[in-house]
Write an enzyme that holds these catalytic residues in place. Structure first.
Site, PDB file in Angstrom:
ATOM      1  N   CYS A 186      -1.545  -0.965  -2.053  1.00 58.31           N
ATOM      2  CA  CYS A 186      -0.402  -0.133  -1.659  1.00 58.31           C
ATOM      3  C   CYS A 186      -0.840   1.334  -1.646  1.00 58.31           C
ATOM      4  O   CYS A 186      -1.294   1.848  -2.672  1.00 58.31           O
ATOM      5  CB  CYS A 186       0.772  -0.322  -2.616  1.00 58.31           C
ATOM      6  SG  CYS A 186       2.121   0.820  -2.232  1.00 58.31           S
TER       7      CYS A 186
ATOM      8  N   SER B 264       4.890  -9.338   2.840  1.00 54.58           N
ATOM      9  CA  SER B 264       5.526  -8.655   1.718  1.00 54.58           C
ATOM     10  C   SER B 264       6.074  -7.295   2.153  1.00 54.58           C
ATOM     11  O   SER B 264       5.396  -6.532   2.853  1.00 54.58           O
ATOM     12  CB  SER B 264       4.481  -8.462   0.620  1.00 54.58           C
ATOM     13  OG  SER B 264       5.031  -7.718  -0.430  1.00 54.58           O
TER      14      SER B 264
HETATM   15  C1  SIN Z   1       2.434  -1.747   0.167  1.00 56.68           C
HETATM   16  O1  SIN Z   1       1.932  -1.046   1.048  1.00 56.68           O
HETATM   17  O2  SIN Z   1       1.722  -2.540  -0.473  1.00 56.68           O
HETATM   18  C2  SIN Z   1       3.873  -1.664  -0.170  1.00 56.68           C
HETATM   19  C3  SIN Z   1       4.602  -0.585   0.515  1.00 56.68           C
HETATM   20  C4  SIN Z   1       5.383   0.237  -0.434  1.00 56.68           C
HETATM   21  O3  SIN Z   1       6.304  -0.264  -1.102  1.00 56.68           O
HETATM   22  O4  SIN Z   1       5.092   1.442  -0.555  1.00 56.68           O
END
Ligand code: SIN
Length: 303
Positions: free
Chosen positions: A129, A21
């Protein structure tokens, strides 16, 4: 030729390789390079209830053997995904994993409810995140909270539920046990490690967000250690990730206990890494007469 297929949380993947992702968007930027059907699955960019612009730039920085990001979950929102991206992805012949990154438990419930009954094969609940003030790692660093958000989503979805864990904790196995106890069908790990880079001339942090998540080969041994610890702590399958860039890394990760493996930062320097890795895995297994890749899962022999 060796059979690369693996089963995880009731889902059959034609091979264990899944672009992670946030490193593959919704697949559109890659589909001119190779058929997406070559991939075991795709974990799409983390989705929130509403569209997000993410954090202000600069939000990417190169580091020794890795990169920092503070993207902040830029995404078009779940409704856009379901209407405009999922129909395209659903024609690609690969497993679709929807990464759900709600800011609140209520958001996670609503996003998961919207996914119910769609062509999505599996949910990856992102409680890790490090770049957002609400949700994200705030859910993933306390066992109680991690368990509660997992249960809330479990209650509204019949999709296989994988929970993405943060390495920014003292005991990742404790968090894994909490999500397992609350209905997770699998766990994925590791998300990025919180890091910082400072410009010594301006004395300013390089990232506008000051800090960001570290990924890339620099984190690989930490990821292997955590996959091994978690695989020994829970009965549900583990999807390993963190600094994987070569087929040898995938084998290492699977020996540590991963059933599937996500490729993230490597895609930014080598977009064809997943295909090279899949070919490398086949050769490695064939050379050793190993018929099924699933036979190596958890095969490490600790001293
Ligand atoms: C994540 O670390 O889960 C996503 C990264 C982000 O969009 O900050």
């Amino acid at each position: 030729m060796a059979d690369l297929s693996v089963k995880m949380a009731g889902v059959t993947f034609k091979n264990p390789i899944i672009p992670a992702s946030g490193s593959f968007g919704f697949g559109r930027e890659y589909e001119h390079l190779y058929p997406l059907s070559s991939l075991g699955g795709i974990s799409v960019k983390g989705m929130t209830l509403h569209q997000r612009d993410g954090n202000p730039p600069p939000r990417i920085a190169e580091t020794p053997a890795g990169m920092l990001n503070s993207v902040g979950l830029q995404n078009p929102g779940i409704d856009y995904f379901l209407e405009h991206e999922l129909p395209n992805l659903a024609t690609k012949g690969t497993i679709i994993i929807a990464n759900v990154a709600g800011s609140t438990v209520e958001d996670c419930i609503e996003i998961a409810s919207k996914i119910e009954g769609t062509a999505v094969d599996m949910i990856e609940l992102n409680i890790s995140c490090p770049n957002v003030k609400e949700g994200g790692v705030a859910f993933g660093t306390r066992p109680q909270m991690a368990g509660d958000v997992t249960k809330a989503v479990r209650d509204v979805t019949t999709k296989p539920l994988m929970v993405k864990l943060s390495p920014n904790v003292t005991d990742i196995a404790e968090i894994a046990r909490a999500v397992e106890a609350n209905g997770a069908d699998a766990v994925s790990l590791i998300n990025t490690l919180l890091g910082m880079k400072i410009d010594i001339n301006s004395r300013r942090p390089v990232l506008k967000n000051n800090v960001g998540g570290l990924s890339g080969p620099a984190v690989f041994p930490i990821a292997v250690r955590m996959v091994w610890q978690v695989a020994n702590a829970v009965s549900i399958p583990v999807c390993g990730m963190g600094g994987v860039s070569r087929y040898e890394d995938v084998i290492e990760m699977m020996l540590a206990g991963a059933s599937t493996v996500q490729i993230g930062a490597a895609l930014f320097t080598n977009p064809t890494a997943p295909i090279e890795i899949i070919n490398g895995l086949t050769n490695w297994l064939d050379e050793r007469g190993i018929k099924n890749i699933s036979d190596i899962i958890g095969g490490v022999k600790p001293w």
